[in-house]
Write an enzyme that holds these catalytic residues in place. Structure first.
Site, PDB file in Angstrom:
ATOM      1  N   THR A  78      63.476 -12.246 -45.730  1.00  0.00           N
ATOM      2  CA  THR A  78      62.789 -11.275 -44.883  1.00  0.00           C
ATOM      3  C   THR A  78      63.606 -10.033 -44.561  1.00  0.00           C
ATOM      4  O   THR A  78      63.152  -8.906 -44.754  1.00  0.00           O
ATOM      5  CB  THR A  78      62.338 -11.951 -43.578  1.00  0.00           C
ATOM      6  N   ASP A 161      61.682 -10.183 -34.971  1.00  0.00           N
ATOM      7  CA  ASP A 161      62.496  -9.037 -34.561  1.00  0.00           C
ATOM      8  C   ASP A 161      63.000  -8.235 -35.753  1.00  0.00           C
ATOM      9  O   ASP A 161      62.925  -7.006 -35.778  1.00  0.00           O
ATOM     10  CB  ASP A 161      63.663  -9.480 -33.658  1.00  0.00           C
ATOM     11  N   ARG A 162      63.512  -8.908 -36.771  1.00  0.00           N
ATOM     12  CA  ARG A 162      64.076  -8.197 -37.928  1.00  0.00           C
ATOM     13  C   ARG A 162      63.011  -7.407 -38.687  1.00  0.00           C
ATOM     14  O   ARG A 162      63.304  -6.403 -39.332  1.00  0.00           O
ATOM     15  CB  ARG A 162      64.795  -9.176 -38.863  1.00  0.00           C
ATOM     16  N   ASP A 305      54.195 -15.945 -43.614  1.00  0.00           N
ATOM     17  CA  ASP A 305      55.462 -16.568 -43.993  1.00  0.00           C
ATOM     18  C   ASP A 305      55.633 -17.909 -43.292  1.00  0.00           C
ATOM     19  O   ASP A 305      56.001 -18.911 -43.926  1.00  0.00           O
ATOM     20  CB  ASP A 305      56.620 -15.638 -43.627  1.00  0.00           C
ATOM     21  N   HIS A 309      55.703 -21.439 -45.340  1.00  0.00           N
ATOM     22  CA  HIS A 309      56.828 -22.369 -45.325  1.00  0.00           C
ATOM     23  C   HIS A 309      56.363 -23.796 -45.063  1.00  0.00           C
ATOM     24  O   HIS A 309      56.859 -24.743 -45.684  1.00  0.00           O
ATOM     25  CB  HIS A 309      57.829 -21.964 -44.242  1.00  0.00           C
ATOM     26  N   HIS A 486      61.890 -19.657 -50.131  1.00  0.00           N
ATOM     27  CA  HIS A 486      62.052 -18.553 -51.071  1.00  0.00           C
ATOM     28  C   HIS A 486      63.503 -18.101 -51.017  1.00  0.00           C
ATOM     29  O   HIS A 486      64.311 -18.650 -50.272  1.00  0.00           O
ATOM     30  CB  HIS A 486      61.122 -17.401 -50.684  1.00  0.00           C
TER      31      HIS A 486
END
Length: 545
Positions: A78, A161-162, A305, A309, A486
């Site tokens: 990510t 956050d990222r 995502d 997962h 991934h």
């Protein structure tokens, strides 16, 4: 005098011709960058007949679609994906080499957007102090603001956050992310501002997260029509705490308490719906696209995502997630049409990475796949170094398929890191599940112009990366045997959508290979601004009018 007069006349006649050649910059009022977390390209084709006309199909019909778009580096995760989309380069250039990685200077694991010099705004939760400090390059969003003397506005948002911090770059007017637990609201940090804008505070106070959080996640259409996915009840999918089977319906109301309350919202399609509502509030609250300068709205859909997962790309949960996301995309496009104007905005849609089918499911079909046991591998390395050098503590850290040496220990023993790395590589290549292994010295002194090691090299950062880099076998991951992940440079992780749409964009498609790092220079060219300062991609001129 006659000659001077003649020359003057010719000069005056030439002026209009010269002025016609000067390019007039006709920027859109608003640029919208969309990243769908963990979106494989084939989600566009597999579910195409189930989509409505106004979401993904509209983007494909009216925009320019690159069918063979890939990431050109590892790890495909990510943070690196978001940074690469917006900087136009890979981890070797922008310095974000993973979501979290081992800092060999501080000798500890660090997180990509942590910066404890700043405070969180809008939450009582700990560890929410975030900033783009570790991002070394400028972004598309930075360059757009710089080109307009900081007069356009950039707003970035995501559930992670990222996913908000990195697209917003260093000059974002506001990057917002969602915190779960018992709070369920969007927050930011003092890197960007001293207090939350009124529109954000009002959004949180209005309890929009609670309003979109359904009591039950049932399929959008009859489950019998979900023929693009495997049986709902299968052994390859994960479970929420409190569930006995990974099947519809998922009773979210009953599951909330044991699954982090609002954190569960992020793991359902309703997290995407929440983000659409927040984006609409941002457009209105910040008056995006209404001024004299070009604004930017960066949106990252994180829920696919988290769902992917747990369930994998062949699940009915993923099929339902994308059918619902299609409606959310249509809602956003309709809002932009009405409030910005169809001819006033440019949009791109891509992903930060794709994903591998669940290895256990592939194995059931006799397709080579498997799991890599990191604790067992660490024991092997300790035994190996003890055998070769009489010491089992030469390795300080193993993470992200990289090995970091304890340089102090090597020095005490009189060993050279490059020589130890070379010797260990000779042995590690024979370890089960390892496909390739190379040293830092090889990364720095050899040019790989294609293949998996080319991807490794693009993600390798001389200052930050480890002493040895490994590549697992295809379809080999390190997580539990349900769900998937991934991070590799194989096509199942690298092949993602790139679609451009709106003002300045042609209608069409291309089958030629392009790369994710091409988005930023392409948009920079369309906007006629400076390219991000470390970009290595190219302009996809075929998409531009």
């Amino acid at each position: 005098m006659k000659r001077i007069f003649l020359f003057a006349c010719l000069f005056l006649m030439f002026i209009p011709v010269m002025s016609q050649d000067i390019t007039t910059v006709d920027r859109p009022k608003l640029v919208v960058g969309i990243i769908v977390d963990q979106m494989r390209y084939d989600y566009l084709t597999r579910f195409y007949n189930r989509y409505g006309e106004d979401g993904f199909k509209r983007l494909l019909r009216e925009g320019y679609n690159f069918e063979n778009a890939h990431f050109n580096y590892v790890p495909t995760v990510t943070a690196v994906g978001h940074a690469s989309v917006y900087t136009g380069t890979s981890g070797s250039g922008h310095g974000i080499i993973a979501n979290d990685w081992y800092d060999k200077f501080e000798r500890k694991m660090i997180y990509c957007v942590d910066d404890f010099n700043f405070e969180a705004l809008g939450t009582e939760l700990e560890y929410e102090q975030k900033a783009p400090t570790r991002l070394l390059a400028t972004t598309l969003t930075d360059e757009l603001r710089l080109s307009q003397n900081m007069r356009g506005r950039t707003i970035a948002m995501g559930l992670k956050d990222r996913s908000a911090v990195l697209p917003g770059g260093h000059t974002s007017n506001g990057s917002y992310w969602f915190v779960g637990k018992d709070e369920g609201k969007f927050i930011t940090s003092t890197f960007y501002m001293d207090e939350l804008p009124k529109w954000v505070s009002n959004f949180n106070k209005d309890g929009i997260a609670e309003k979109v959080f359904k009591n039950e996640w049932e399929t959008l259409y009859p489950i019998s029509s979900y023929i693009e996915s495997i049986d709902d009840d299968n052994p390859y999918e994960g479970l929420f705490i409190g569930e006995e089977k990974p099947v519809f319906p998922h009773e979210l109301k009953k599951l909330r308490k044991e699954n982090g309350n609002f954190d569960l919202l992020k793991e359902s399609p309703y997290g995407n719906t929440l983000l659409i509502e927040f984006a609409k509030s941002a457009i209105k609250g910040e008056k995006l696209g209404k001024g004299d300068f070009t604004d930017f709205l960066a949106i990252s859909f994180s829920s696919p995502d988290l769902i992917g997962h747990m369930y994998g790309p062949d699940s009915k949960e993923i099929e339902d997630t994308y059918l619902r996301l299609d409606k959310d995309i249509a809602e956003l496009l309709n809002y932009l049409d009405k409030n910005i104007g169809e001819e006033n905005y440019t949009l791109f849609l891509t992903a930060d990475h794709a994903v591998l089918p669940v290895p256990a499911y592939l194995s059931s079909l006799k397709i080579p796949a498997g799991y890599f046991d990191y604790p067992k591998f660490r024991s092997y390395i300790d035994e190996l170094t003890n055998k070769l050098y009489g010491a089992n503590n030469l390795v300080e850290n193993i993470s992200n398929n990289q090995i970091f040496f304890d340089k102090t220990r090597l020095s005490v023993l009189g060993l050279r890191a490059s020589e130890v790395a070379e010797r260990l590589c000779e042995e590690i290549i024979n370890y089960p599940g390892v496909n390739k292994v190379v040293t830092a010295k090889t990364m720095q002194n050899t040019n790989f112009d294609r293949g998996i090691l080319h991807h490794v090299q693009n993600g390798y950062n001389q200052k930050l990366s480890g002493d040895i880099v490994m590549v697992p076998n295809p379809a080999t991951i390190y997580v539990r045997e349900t769900g998937t992940t991934h991070g590799s440079g194989y096509s199942y992780d690298t092949h993602v959508p790139i679609i451009f749409f709106g003002k300045g964009i042609k209608k069409g498609r291309s089958r030629e290979r392009v790369e994710i790092i091409d988005i930023a220079p392409t948009m920079s060219n369309l906007l006629q601004i400076s390219f991000p300062n470390s970009y290595t991609g190219k302009v996809l001129s075929e998409a531009l009018k």
